[in-house]
Design an enzyme around this catalytic site. Sequence first.
Site, short mmCIF file in Angstrom:
data_model
loop_
_atom_site.label_atom_id
_atom_site.label_comp_id
_atom_site.label_asym_id
_atom_site.label_seq_id
_atom_site.Cartn_x
_atom_site.Cartn_y
_atom_site.Cartn_z
N HIS A 52 0.86 -1.19 0.00
CA HIS A 52 0.00 0.00 0.00
C HIS A 52 0.89 1.23 0.00
O HIS A 52 2.13 1.11 -0.11
CB HIS A 52 -0.93 -0.04 1.22
CG HIS A 52 -0.23 -0.31 2.52
ND1 HIS A 52 0.66 0.59 3.08
CD2 HIS A 52 -0.24 -1.38 3.35
CE1 HIS A 52 1.13 0.10 4.21
NE2 HIS A 52 0.62 -1.11 4.39
N HIS A 84 4.12 1.33 2.14
CA HIS A 84 5.27 0.64 1.55
C HIS A 84 5.87 1.48 0.41
O HIS A 84 7.09 1.55 0.26
CB HIS A 84 4.85 -0.72 0.99
CG HIS A 84 4.31 -1.68 2.00
ND1 HIS A 84 2.99 -2.07 2.02
CD2 HIS A 84 4.90 -2.34 3.04
CE1 HIS A 84 2.80 -2.94 3.00
NE2 HIS A 84 3.94 -3.11 3.65
N GLN A 105 7.50 -15.06 12.96
CA GLN A 105 7.12 -13.92 13.80
C GLN A 105 5.64 -13.94 14.16
O GLN A 105 5.13 -13.01 14.77
CB GLN A 105 7.51 -12.61 13.11
CG GLN A 105 6.71 -12.26 11.89
CD GLN A 105 7.36 -11.13 11.11
OE1 GLN A 105 8.47 -11.25 10.60
NE2 GLN A 105 6.67 -10.00 11.00
P1 AMP Z 1 4.75 -4.89 6.69
O1 AMP Z 1 4.58 -5.34 5.25
O2 AMP Z 1 3.49 -4.50 7.35
O3 AMP Z 1 5.63 -5.82 7.48
O4 AMP Z 1 5.57 -3.53 6.59
C1 AMP Z 1 6.79 -3.45 5.88
C2 AMP Z 1 7.46 -2.13 6.19
O5 AMP Z 1 6.60 -1.07 5.78
C3 AMP Z 1 7.73 -1.95 7.69
O6 AMP Z 1 8.98 -1.32 7.85
C4 AMP Z 1 6.59 -1.06 8.11
O7 AMP Z 1 6.90 -0.26 9.24
C5 AMP Z 1 6.40 -0.20 6.88
N1 AMP Z 1 5.05 0.35 6.87
C6 AMP Z 1 3.89 -0.34 6.94
N2 AMP Z 1 2.84 0.51 6.97
C7 AMP Z 1 3.36 1.76 6.94
C8 AMP Z 1 2.80 3.08 6.96
N3 AMP Z 1 1.50 3.28 7.03
N4 AMP Z 1 3.64 4.13 6.90
C9 AMP Z 1 4.99 3.94 6.84
N5 AMP Z 1 5.57 2.74 6.82
C10 AMP Z 1 4.78 1.66 6.86
#
Ligand code: AMP
EC number: 6.3.2.1
Length: 271
Positions: free
Chosen positions: A33, A36, A60
Amino acid sequence: MSPVVTRTPEELRAALAGLDGTVGLVPTMGALHSGHASLVAKAAEENDHVVVSVFVNPLQFTDLGDCDDYRDYPHDVDKDVAFLSDKGVDVVFAPEAEAMYPQGVPEVWVRTGRMGEVLEGAWRPGHFDGVATVVTKLLSLVRPARVYFGQKDAQQLMIVRRMVSDLNLGPEVRAVPIVRAADGLAESSRNQHLSPEARSRALALPRALAAIADGTDLETARAELAAAEGVELDYLEIVDPATFTADPEGTLALGAIRVGGTRLIDNRLLG
Ligand code: AMP
């Protein structure tokens, strides 16, 4: 430009061998989204090449992935690759669990200690050891100059920073601010699970964090959030972001709630 898609460490190594210059790594679990996309944009700005990993890491999750949260996690690699086209991404690494853990659950893990046991770590025992272990594997496979993490997962970001420093892993850890939807909810892959009603209830969390930033005391904000309709409160705390110890004078407020079966986290820097 469409990224090269790799499915195994061997394919990844072959794709990386063709790249000259600095590499920025963006680890994700997919269901990509705009949050990312903001990490990818920063990585593209600061490096010659960008690698995005898309891997829902069973280590995890509760019971090493033997849980509904893991089974129900949105998973569509083709959609993610399409999302990343024309965003300056050279390589996508999207392994199956068998390619990452060919011998099954690893014998040797990275242990995160106290910072991994409080807040999110208290609600999800073992979660941060799983994160630290997979991030170490990804860093060792890609050997990036910089690795990008979102402030959205503030505890994860600080643990990775400490891990990279404590273990001399090498890359610069770059933080990216939280991307929010127009209604104020932090973008998250899990938001897909929210009904319109659950989504509007979930806004109680960013509102509580905003109230704390505006001077509402923690007890009051916590009581209001706990009383919000349809919201189950896991925690709302103010911490010292360097150590994640509770500290009324701290500069980071964080919270976790469950709404209609979906667990959401959010945080806000104070001052
Ligand atoms: P995830 O796919 O949820 O594990 O997230 C992958 C990376 O994207 C992680 O470093 C998250 O902190 C970052 N991330 C996820 N959602 C957001 C957001 N809304 N704003 C900024 N970074 C994000």
